[in-house]
Each structure stands twice: as structure tokens, then as C-alpha cells.
Design an enzyme around this catalytic site. Structure first.
Site, PDB file in Angstrom:
ATOM      1  N   ASP A  61      -6.924   2.593   2.681  1.00  0.00           N
ATOM      2  CA  ASP A  61      -6.405   1.309   3.162  1.00  0.00           C
ATOM      3  C   ASP A  61      -7.487   0.242   3.082  1.00  0.00           C
ATOM      4  O   ASP A  61      -7.233  -0.915   2.730  1.00  0.00           O
ATOM      5  CB  ASP A  61      -5.949   1.432   4.624  1.00  0.00           C
ATOM      6  CG  ASP A  61      -4.933   2.539   4.806  1.00  0.00           C
ATOM      7  OD1 ASP A  61      -4.158   2.769   3.860  1.00  0.00           O
ATOM      8  OD2 ASP A  61      -4.926   3.176   5.866  1.00  0.00           O
ATOM      9  N   GLU A 105      -0.845   9.914  -5.379  1.00  0.00           N
ATOM     10  CA  GLU A 105       0.296   9.004  -5.217  1.00  0.00           C
ATOM     11  C   GLU A 105       0.756   8.444  -6.564  1.00  0.00           C
ATOM     12  O   GLU A 105       1.942   8.185  -6.758  1.00  0.00           O
ATOM     13  CB  GLU A 105      -0.082   7.877  -4.245  1.00  0.00           C
ATOM     14  CG  GLU A 105      -0.233   8.385  -2.812  1.00  0.00           C
ATOM     15  CD  GLU A 105      -1.102   7.540  -1.906  1.00  0.00           C
ATOM     16  OE1 GLU A 105      -1.424   8.021  -0.809  1.00  0.00           O
ATOM     17  OE2 GLU A 105      -1.488   6.409  -2.293  1.00  0.00           O
ATOM     18  N   GLU A 161       0.867  -1.174   0.000  1.00  0.00           N
ATOM     19  CA  GLU A 161       0.000   0.000   0.000  1.00  0.00           C
ATOM     20  C   GLU A 161       0.904   1.224   0.000  1.00  0.00           C
ATOM     21  O   GLU A 161       1.665   1.462   0.925  1.00  0.00           O
ATOM     22  CB  GLU A 161      -0.918  -0.037   1.229  1.00  0.00           C
ATOM     23  CG  GLU A 161      -2.001   0.999   1.225  1.00  0.00           C
ATOM     24  CD  GLU A 161      -2.861   1.005  -0.038  1.00  0.00           C
ATOM     25  OE1 GLU A 161      -2.885   0.017  -0.791  1.00  0.00           O
ATOM     26  OE2 GLU A 161      -3.522   2.031  -0.276  1.00  0.00           O
TER      27      GLU A 161
HETATM   28  P1  8BR Z   1      -6.271   7.629   0.529  1.00  0.00           P
HETATM   29  O1  8BR Z   1      -6.531   7.528   1.986  1.00  0.00           O
HETATM   30  O2  8BR Z   1      -5.286   6.615   0.047  1.00  0.00           O
HETATM   31  O3  8BR Z   1      -6.005   8.992   0.014  1.00  0.00           O
HETATM   32  O4  8BR Z   1      -7.661   7.173  -0.144  1.00  0.00           O
HETATM   33  C1  8BR Z   1      -8.825   7.821   0.106  1.00  0.00           C
HETATM   34  C2  8BR Z   1      -9.898   7.207  -0.755  1.00  0.00           C
HETATM   35  O5  8BR Z   1     -11.090   7.233  -0.026  1.00  0.00           O
HETATM   36  C3  8BR Z   1     -10.202   7.982  -2.037  1.00  0.00           C
HETATM   37  O6  8BR Z   1      -9.423   7.521  -3.102  1.00  0.00           O
HETATM   38  C4  8BR Z   1     -11.679   7.685  -2.266  1.00  0.00           C
HETATM   39  O7  8BR Z   1     -11.811   6.582  -3.126  1.00  0.00           O
HETATM   40  C5  8BR Z   1     -12.182   7.304  -0.886  1.00  0.00           C
HETATM   41  N1  8BR Z   1     -13.160   8.244  -0.343  1.00  0.00           N
HETATM   42  C6  8BR Z   1     -13.003   9.508   0.121  1.00  0.00           C
HETATM   43 BR1  8BR Z   1     -11.455  10.483   0.194  1.00  0.00          BR
HETATM   44  N2  8BR Z   1     -14.153  10.057   0.535  1.00  0.00           N
HETATM   45  C7  8BR Z   1     -15.078   9.104   0.363  1.00  0.00           C
HETATM   46  C8  8BR Z   1     -16.481   9.066   0.589  1.00  0.00           C
HETATM   47  N3  8BR Z   1     -17.110  10.119   1.071  1.00  0.00           N
HETATM   48  N4  8BR Z   1     -17.140   7.923   0.271  1.00  0.00           N
HETATM   49  C9  8BR Z   1     -16.496   6.854  -0.233  1.00  0.00           C
HETATM   50  N5  8BR Z   1     -15.158   6.852  -0.488  1.00  0.00           N
HETATM   51  C10 8BR Z   1     -14.456   7.949  -0.195  1.00  0.00           C
HETATM   52  C1  GLC Z   2      -0.640   6.714   7.233  1.00  0.00           C
HETATM   53  C2  GLC Z   2      -0.539   7.607   8.450  1.00  0.00           C
HETATM   54  C3  GLC Z   2      -1.517   7.179   9.531  1.00  0.00           C
HETATM   55  C4  GLC Z   2      -2.905   7.006   8.964  1.00  0.00           C
HETATM   56  C5  GLC Z   2      -2.884   6.180   7.701  1.00  0.00           C
HETATM   57  C6  GLC Z   2      -4.230   6.171   7.050  1.00  0.00           C
HETATM   58  O1  GLC Z   2      -0.194   5.440   7.527  1.00  0.00           O
HETATM   59  O2  GLC Z   2       0.765   7.600   8.963  1.00  0.00           O
HETATM   60  O3  GLC Z   2      -1.510   8.117  10.579  1.00  0.00           O
HETATM   61  O4  GLC Z   2      -3.732   6.391   9.897  1.00  0.00           O
HETATM   62  O5  GLC Z   2      -1.958   6.680   6.782  1.00  0.00           O
HETATM   63  O6  GLC Z   2      -4.148   5.664   5.789  1.00  0.00           O
END
Ligand code: 8BR
Ligand code: GLC
Length: 492
Positions: A471, A313, A282
Site C-alpha cells: 500500500d 495479484e 489498489e
Molecule cells: P503486497 O502487500 O501488495 O503483497 O506488497 C508487498 C510488497 O512489499 C512487495 O511487492 C515488495 O515490493 C515489498 N517488500 C516486501 Br514483501 N518485503 C520487503 C522488504 N524487506 N523490503 C522492502 N520491500 C519489501
Molecule cells: C488488506 C487487509 C488488511 C491489511 C491490508 C494491508 O486490506 O484486509 O488487513 O492491513 O490488506 O495491505
């Protein structure tokens, strides 16, 4: 497919995957668990922080784009940038003064399990996966308390040279201190005004202030390294994250090369005796470009099968791999951004010798997979829909306590906007003869040298929090893939 048909597919995919999840023996998850101190930043909060450090100073520092938080001005500047762009970011801080300053000037709303590996371990344990073997090199007493109390969650410990699997609650190191990150969440529509700047936050997101105390090491004891192959029978695959914590240089003279070597050694050990074991990494926001490039070229390349990441990313990864123009196109707001995202995914798949790249965005996911991966495009698509349902449940409730709770994500409607955004990609692919409109409509494309799977996703209008959703998406889809692979191998 119209949205209604997609909704039907979603229900079928969710129940189909739910039924086979228990065919998986287990999943190994490492390295980063931490405590997340979550604070929702209101209009009042941000203006208070700006006035404490000074609007002019913030404006100047934001232009310099600090990649590390050394003082409160760096912190407020990065927060203003994240809010202005509505983009997620994670910025490291190596001084405990940052935590102290935040504690003095703000009160966090809640503390939760944080860190990609921590969040994923709890999710998989709650989904009822038979064995979730979680490993964090810094398991403190406080950290252990954030792991869910289920018997399928296990932590490897060495006792008199013998590998034992215990619940994290019974395995912590009393002398270890906790790692606490601050998660500053902000909402769409928040108005910010300072110096000559005025803007409105374009979407819900968050800035993570990641504490990096000097004892933080992505590591394992020699004894434990030696024992990894003994876990092989118990796990079908591994989800690894946290490499962003690797530093270029350490106080004791070690360098990132030492830790990259160790990281690769773990993967090799996991595959010993089961070369088909799938490894998912990830990805995350990594400020240091040397480390970002090394993670991709030395850890992911050739050793890893599956990579999960968000759109920013993807741009960051392309950037350090020498595709600056494509990276720029990915984050541009123009109509080419989604085709650039697809082209970027193909580049990552081929150049990093991966089997699958899963990109999640708000409203749709794009996944490319190698043609010889032993699953059909429809199966890949089921995995994505399963994960989008979990993401919706996570956004609704802030966490997923069980598979049943995950299922509540089905009630969230598919994003029309996401569905429409995909049309740009369809036009691009049809124009280039990569596929027909009908193939694209189903989300399943078999291109010349890769498979492409696209789905519109479920989006919660008012998410409880956004941290950890990425995640959940990646782990949900990868676990669904492991279950389908297991079913296939049993049938053969
Ligand atoms: P990261 O934490 O890796 O940035 O991923 C966040 C992901 O959460 C986004 O790519 C999106 O797909 C999802 N997401 C977010 Br932000 N807000 C959301 C919502 N309100 N409902 C469903 N998925 C969401
Ligand atoms: C990273 C951050 C952590 C957070 C996570 C969520 O690992 O360090 O604080 O909970 O991203 O994706």
C-alpha cells in the site's frame, strides 16, 4: 546503470518529490480501514496449531485449497500453504468463531491500523499532504483511534444536510462495531514438518484472515454521494481500495451488481467538474473469481486511471481476464516470469483502458504507462524511486511517521538480486527490438504504444513486518505523480 548510479538517482528523486508534495491540494482515500491484530508465527506456533487440528486433516484440507475460512482446519491449511509458498494471501471468514478460536489459541503481538485505505490515509497524513479525506463506511470508536492525530486528516460527515469535514476522532458512530483482521506473519527459514510434509519458508510474508461481518458494505449514504462533487476543489486525486469486500449475494436480497453500481457512481461523482481527476485503485488478493472479474471489468475498466498490484495479484487478474497461460508464466519460478510480468502489465494497461499499471515485487518494480500520459518516463521513474524509499522505511520501522522518517529509507541498499533479475527482462526486450540495452539500463523505455519504467528497489533484509508495504509503495508513487501533475498544470 550500476547500483551506485541508481543510489544517486534515488536521492535526487526523493528530495525532488519531497519538495513538491505540498503542491497537492488533497487526496480522497476510501474504503477499507480495519484493525490488524498482528501475530508473528514461530516454528513453535505453527506446530502447535497443526497439532490442535490434526496433521492429517491439515494435509487433506490444504489439497482442497479452501477459499474461505469456515473452521480451524481451513485456517491452518491456508496458513501452511502460505508458509510453504512464501506467498501473501488474504482469505475471508464470515463467522466470528474464527476470531474466537484465534484468540483462544494464540496471543497477538500488536494491533495496528489495517486495511489498504486506513494504512494509506495515515501514511499520506504523516507525509504532510494538505488534505487527506478518508472515508470508511464503518467508522467505529475503536477504529477511529487508529487514525493518526493530525489536522490534515479529515472525514466527511453530513450534518443537517451540510457536508462537514471532521477528524475521524470526532466523527465515529458510537453504535458501530470494529472490523478486526488477523495478520499471521512468518519469516524466511522457518522449518515446518507435519504428516509427510517437510518444508522451509522461502521468504518473509503473511496470511491475512479477513473478517467479513454481515454489516460490511462498500457504500455511502445517499446524502454523502450527492455531496462528493463539493470535495472536488479540495482533492487532486483519489485512492480507492476495499472492493474485495463486495459479496455475490447479501442477506437482504442485494447482489454484487448493486454495490458495483454504487462504487462506479462514487468515481463518476469524483470526476464531476474535474474530468482529469486521477483515480488509483489498489488491487489485492480476491478469492472469489466472480468478484475479482467484476471489479476489473466493471469498476476499473474505463473509470480508473492507475492500478497498483503485486505479482501474485497480476497473475490472478490475468487469470480472470482469460489469459491463463500468461498468468501461469507470471507465477512460475522460471526465467520467463519477469517477461510474462511485463506482458501481463501491458495487457492490463490496454484491456482495462488504464493510464498506468504499477507492479511491485521484491527487488524491482515494473510500471507501464500510456504514451499520452502527461509525464515523462523520467518523472514516472522518480515516482517509483520515491515509493521504493518509503517502502524501505516502512520495512525498517514498521511505519512512517513523517517525510523525514521516510527519507531514512535511502540508507537501505538497492537489492542486487533485484538488479540482476531485471537482466532477464532486458534480454527479452532487446531481442524483440522493444528497446536498446542502454534505454533499459536507465529504466526508461518508450516502446511503440506504451512507456515502460523499471527500477531495482531497496530491500530491507529483516523487515519489521511486511503487511502494508504494498500500500505504501502504490500510494507513494501515485501521490508523487499527483504532485508532478499539479506542478505541470501550474506551469502551463
Ligand atoms: P503486497 O502487500 O501488495 O503483497 O506488497 C508487498 C510488497 O512489499 C512487495 O511487492 C515488495 O515490493 C515489498 N517488500 C516486501 Br514483501 N518485503 C520487503 C522488504 N524487506 N523490503 C522492502 N520491500 C519489501
Ligand atoms: C488488506 C487487509 C488488511 C491489511 C491490508 C494491508 O486490506 O484486509 O488487513 O492491513 O490488506 O495491505
Amino acid at each position: 546503470m550500476d547500483i551506485e548510479e541508481w543510489e544517486e538517482r534515488y536521492s535526487m528523486a526523493f528530495s525532488g518529490i519531497s519538495e513538491i508534495l505540498d503542491s497537492i491540494n488533497g487526496v480522497f482515500v476510501a474504503y477499507n480501514s480495519n484493525v490488524d491484530a498482528i501475530k508473528h508465527v514461530s516454528e513453535k506456533d505453527i506446530h502447535k496449531l497443526i497439532s490442535i487440528v490434526g496433521a492429517k486433516a491439515v494435509q487433506q484440507r490444504a489439497a482442497e485449497y479452501p477459499r474461505e475460512i469456515q473452521d480451524p482446519v481451513d485456517l491452518v491449511a491456508r496458513l501452511v500453504i502460505a508458509m510453504r509458498d512464501g506467498k501473501a494471501a488474504e482469505v475471508p471468514t464470515y463467522t466470528t468463531d474464527t476470531h474466537k478460536w484465534l484468540m483462544d489459541n494464540m496471543v497477538f503481538d500488536k494491533a495496528r491500523m489495517g486495511g489498504q485505505a486506513g494504512i494509506i490515509s495515515n501514511l499520506l497524513a504523516n507525509l504532510g499532504i494538505n488534505n487527506v479525506i478518508t472515508y470508511v463506511p464503518w467508522l467505529s470508536k475503536e477504529q477511529a483511534e487508529y487514525f493518526v492525530d493530525t489536522p490534515n486528516l479529515k472525514y466527511p460527515v453530513m450534518e443537517n444536510g451540510v457536508l462537514k469535514l471532521k477528524h475521524p476522532h470526532d466523527a465515529f458512530d458510537v453504535n458501530q462495531r470494529p472490523k478486526v483482521n488477523w495478520i499471521l506473519e512468518f519469516s524466511k527459514g522457518t522449518k515446518v514438518e507435519y504428516a509427510e510434509e517437510v518444508f522451509e519458508v522461502p521468504r518473509d510474508n503473511r496470511l491475512i484472515i479477513s473478517s467479513r461481518p454481515s454489516w460490511l458494505r462498500i457504500d455511502m449514504s445517499e446524502q454523502l454521494y450527492d455531496q462528493i462533487p463539493h470535495m472536488n476543489g479540495m482533492v487532486d486525486g483519489a485512492i480507492l481500495a476495499g472492493y474485495q469486500m463486495i459479496k455475490e449475494k447479501y442477506e437482504d436480497g442485494a447482489t454484487y451488481r448493486d454495490y458495483v453500481r454504487k462504487a462506479v457512481k462514487v468515481i463518476k461523482r469524483l470526476k464531476e467538474g474535474s474530468p482529469d481527476m486521477r483515480i488509483h485503485v489498489e488491487f489485492t488478493s480476491i478469492q472469489n473469481k466472480v468478484i475479482r472479474k467484476t471489479i476489473l471489468k466493471d469498476i476499473v475498466y474505463k473509470h480508473v486511471s492507475s492500478l497498483g498490484l503485486d505479482t501474485v495479484e497480476v497473475a490472478n487478474a490475468l487469470n480472470v481476464l482469460g489469459h491463463e497461460e500468461l498468468a501461469y508464466a507470471v507465477i512460475s519460478k522460471g526465467e520467463n516470469s519477469i517477461s510474462a510480468l511485463y506482458e501481463g502489465a501491458v495487457k492490463l494497461l490496454c484491456e482495462l483502458k488504464l493510464e498506468r499499471v504499477h507492479i511491485h515485487s521484491l527487488g524491482f518494480y515494473v510500471c507501464v504507462a500510456s504514451r499520452d500520459f502527461p509525464l515523462t518516463v523520467e518523472e514516472h521513474r522518480d515516482a517509483l524511486m520515491f515509493s521504493s524509499t518509503l517502502a524501505a522505511a516502512q520495512a525498517l520501522h514498521g511505519g512512517i511517521g513523517s517525510l523525514k522518517e521516510g527519507e531514512t529509507g535511502l540508507s537501505v541498499p538497492i537489492s542486487e538480486r533485484g538488479h540482476n533479475d531485471l537482466e532477464q527482462l532486458e534480454k527479452y526486450l532487446v531481442r524483440r527490438d522493444v528497446c536498446t540495452g542502454a534505454e533499459f539500463e536507465d529504466g526508461c523505455v518508450c516502446a511503440l504504444n506504451h512507456d515502460l519504467i523499471v527500477i531495482p528497489t531497496k530491500v530491507v533484509p529483516d523487515p519489521v513486518a511486511t503487511v502494508g508495504i504494498g500500500d505504501t509503495i502504490s500510494a507513494g508513487a501515485f501521490t508523487a505523480i499527483l504532485a508532478m501533475l499539479r506542478k505541470k498544470s501550474e506551469a502551463n
